[in-house]
Write an enzyme that holds these catalytic residues in place. Structure first.
Site, short mmCIF file in Angstrom:
data_model
loop_
_atom_site.label_atom_id
_atom_site.label_comp_id
_atom_site.label_asym_id
_atom_site.label_seq_id
_atom_site.Cartn_x
_atom_site.Cartn_y
_atom_site.Cartn_z
N TYR A 149 2.50 -9.83 -0.89
CA TYR A 149 1.87 -10.12 -1.39
C TYR A 149 0.96 -9.66 -1.08
CZ TYR A 149 -0.94 -14.57 -2.96
OH TYR A 149 -1.50 -15.39 -3.94
N ASP A 244 -3.01 -2.70 1.43
CA ASP A 244 -3.08 -4.30 2.08
C ASP A 244 -3.54 -4.73 3.09
OD1 ASP A 244 -3.66 -6.51 1.38
OD2 ASP A 244 -2.74 -7.29 0.14
N LYS A 272 -9.72 -12.46 4.51
CA LYS A 272 -9.97 -12.67 5.16
C LYS A 272 -10.66 -12.49 6.38
CE LYS A 272 -5.57 -14.42 3.91
NZ LYS A 272 -4.76 -13.44 3.06
C1 LIG Z 1 -4.08 -13.34 1.61
C2 LIG Z 1 -4.15 -12.24 1.34
C3 LIG Z 1 -4.01 -12.10 -0.48
C4 LIG Z 1 -4.83 -12.34 -1.03
O1 LIG Z 1 -6.34 -13.08 -0.89
P1 LIG Z 1 -6.37 -14.67 -0.98
O2 LIG Z 1 -8.43 -14.31 -0.97
O3 LIG Z 1 -6.22 -15.67 -0.84
O4 LIG Z 1 -7.30 -13.84 -2.68
C5 LIG Z 1 -3.33 -10.91 -0.20
N1 LIG Z 1 -3.40 -9.65 0.26
C6 LIG Z 1 -2.43 -10.33 1.21
C7 LIG Z 1 -2.12 -9.49 2.07
C8 LIG Z 1 -2.66 -12.18 1.82
O5 LIG Z 1 -2.70 -11.90 2.77
#
Ligand SMILES: *Cc1c(COP(=O)(O)O)cnc(C)c1O
Length: 434
Positions: A149, A244, A272
Site C-alpha cells: 500500500y 516506502d 506516521k
Molecule cells: C500508511 C501508509 C501510507 C499512507 O499514509 P497516509 O498518511 O495514510 O496517507 C503509505 N504507505 C505506507 C507503507 C503506509 O503504511
C-alpha cells in the site's frame, strides 16, 4: 481480564449517527470493522499504551494510531512541546525554523536522504515521489508489489494492500485505465518476476517502489537477498529504487528498514512516526534527484499546511525521545515476548497460526504459513481472525480490525501489559473453534 462485562452503548449510538453523516460512518475505511464483524469502538481519550472509549472501557492498544504513537499516546513531553508551539500559532504558510530542525534529524537518521520535502500525509509523499521518479528518469512505468500500500493515489490503486485488501475490493472504480496502465505488478519477494518486467519493458521503467518490510497485507518480512536484489536490478536497468518507509521509518530501526537491512534506496517516503501523531509525510533522497523538486527544479509539488509548526514540533520531540538509548532493543524485547507467546498459545490450543516481528512491528496470520507474499496471506482464515478480534476486544485488547494490517507496540507498553494480553489470548484461543 480487563473488561469482562464490556458495554458499548454510547459507542454504538455515536457510530449509528455517524453512518448518516459520513460514508460508512468513518473518515478512513478500515476503522469501520467491516472485515472483522462487530461494532467499531468510539474513543474518548488515549494515553500511553491505553485507549478509553466513550463508555469508559479501557483497552490495551496495538494499533498505535497505525504507527505514529511509538512513544505512547499523548506522551507528556510531546504534549508539553505542542502546548508551547501552539501559543505561537498553528500555521505560518511561510518558512519556519522548526522545518530545518526536523529536516536535519531526518537527514541524519535515514541513510538515503540527503534532502527532504515535507508534506501532510503518506499518500501525498508517495504521489509526489512517483512524479519525481518519472521526472528524473523521463520514463513512465513503475513497478509496485501486489498487496503493498502506498496511499490512495490513482496510480497506486492496483492490487493495493491495507483497506483495499481488507475489504476485498477490486481495483477502485474511478481510477482511469490510462493512469494505471503504467503501473506494473510483481509478487512480493519475487526477484525473478521483477527481472522479467525489466526485460519486457526495457528503458521504460522509472523505478520500483515497495514497503521494505510489509505492514499493509499483514506483516511480511523481505526474504534474505530480496532488497539487495532489487538494488542491483534497478541499477542495472537505470531505474530508481524507492522505499516506502511511511510505516517502517523510525519503527523497525531509527533509520528505518534501509538501516536495518543495509540496503540504500535512491528515494524514501516517510510519514506516521515523523509527525508524532499529527498529519505529516515526507519524501527525500539523493540530492541530485531532490533538486528536481520545485522551486529548486521543475517538478511541481506544494502544500498549504506543509511543514506547519505543530506537526514539526510533534515530529521533532518524538524523534528526540526515540534517540534515547535502548529504544529499539526495548521494542524488540516486548514485541518478541508478545509474538512468541501468541504463537505458543496458538500451538497449545491447536490453532494453525504463523507470525513474526521486527522491533515494534508484528503480525500473525491464521494459516500455517509461511507467508511471503499477498497470495500466501490470502490463505489466512479471515473469519477466524474476525472472531478472534471480537473476543479480544471483549477482553480489553484493541487489535487492528483486519487480518491484513500489522500490529504495533510502543515504548509505553510494559511487560505487565503484554502478560495481560497473552492471558486474554489464552482465554480467547481456548474457546475459538478450530
Ligand atoms: C500508511 C501508509 C501510507 C499512507 O499514509 P497516509 O498518511 O495514510 O496517507 C503509505 N504507505 C505506507 C507503507 C503506509 O503504511
Amino acid at each position: 481480564m480487563v473488561n469482562k462485562q464490556i458495554k458499548t452503548t454510547k459507542s454504538q449510538e455515536i457510530f449509528a449517527a455517524a453512518k448518516h453523516l459520513m460514508p460508512g460512518g468513518v473518515s478512513s475505511p478500515v476503522r469501520a470493522f467491516r472485515s472483522v464483524g462487530g461494532q467499531p469502538i468510539v474513543f474518548d481519550h488515549v494515553r500511553g499504551a491505553y485507549l478509553w472509549d466513550v463508555d469508559s472501557n479501557q483497552y490495551i492498544d496495538y494499533v498505535n494510531t497505525w504507527g505514529p504513537a511509538i512513544c505512547g499516546h499523548a506522551n507528556p513531553e510531546v504534549i508539553t512541546a505542542l502546548h508551547e508551539a501552539l501559543e505561537k500559532g498553528t500555521s505560518f504558510g511561510a518558512p519556519c525554523a522548526l522545518e530545518n530542525i526536523l529536516a536535519e534529524m531526518v537527514i541524519a537518521a535515514v541513510p538515503s536522504i540527503e534532502m527532504v520535502r515535507f508534506v501532510n500525509s503518506g499518500t501525498e509523499a508517495c504521489m509526489a515521489v512517483l512524479r519525481l521518479m518519472r521526472a528524473f528518469t523521463k520514463r513512465e512505468k513503475v513497478i509496485k508489489f501486489e498487496g503493498c500500500y502506498h496511499g490512495h493515489a490513482d496510480m497506486f490503486l492496483v492490487k493495493a494492500g491495507s483497506g483495499v485488501a481488507t475489504l476485498g475490493l477490486p481495483d477502485s472504480p474511478g481510477v482511469p485505465k490510462s493512469v494505471t496502465s503504467n503501473t506494473l505488478i510483481a509478487p512480493y519477494n519475487d526477484l525473478e518476476a521483477v527481472e522479467l518486467l525489466f526485460r519486457e519493458n526495457c528503458n521504460q521503467i522509472a523505478g520500483v517502489i515497495l514497503e521494505p518490510v510489509v505492514g499493509n497485507m499483514g506483516f511480511i518480512s523481505p526474504k534474505a537477498g530480496f532488497l539487495e536484489g532489487l538494488r542491483k536490478l534497478t541499477q542495472e536497468y537505470g531505474a530508481l529504487l524507492v522505499f516506502d518507509e511511511v510505516m517502517t521509518g523510525f519503527r523497525v530501526a531509527y533509520g528505518g528498514a534501509q538501516e536495518k537491512f543495509g540496503v540504500i534506496p535512491d528515494l524514501t517516503t516517510l510519514g506516521k512516526i515523523i509527525g508524532g501523531g499529527l498529519p505529516v509525510g515526507a519524501y527525500g533522497g539523493r540530492r541530485d534527484i531532490m533538486l528536481m523538486v520545485a522551486p529548486a527544479g521543475p517538478m511541481y509539488q506544494a502544500g498549504t499546511l506543509s511543514g506547519n509548526p505543530l506537526a514539526m514540533t510533534a515530529g521533532i520531540k518524538t524523534l528526540e525521545l526515540l534517540q534515547r538509548s535502548g529504544t529499539y532493543e526495548y521494542l524488540d524485547k516486548i514485541t518478541k515476548y508478545l509474538v512468541d507467546g501468541l504463537l505458543l498459545i496458538a500451538k497449545e490450543t491447536g490453532h494453525a497460526v504463523c507470525g513474526s516481528q521486527i522491533s515494534g512491528m508484528f503480525g500473525i496470520f491464521f494459516t500455517p504459513g509461511p507467508v511471503h507474499n499477498y497470495q500466501d496471506a490470502q490463505k489466512a482464515d479471515t473469519n477466524k481472525f474476525g472472531y478472534f478480534h471480537q473476543e479480544m476486544l471483549r477482553q480489553g485488547i484493541y487489535l487492528a480490525p483486519s487480518q491484513f494490517e500489522a500490529g504495533f507496540t510502543s515504548l509505553a507498553h510494559t511487560e505487565a501489559d503484554i502478560k495481560k494480553t497473552l492471558q486474554a489470548v489464552r482465554n480467547v484461543m481456548s474457546n475459538l473453534s478450530k
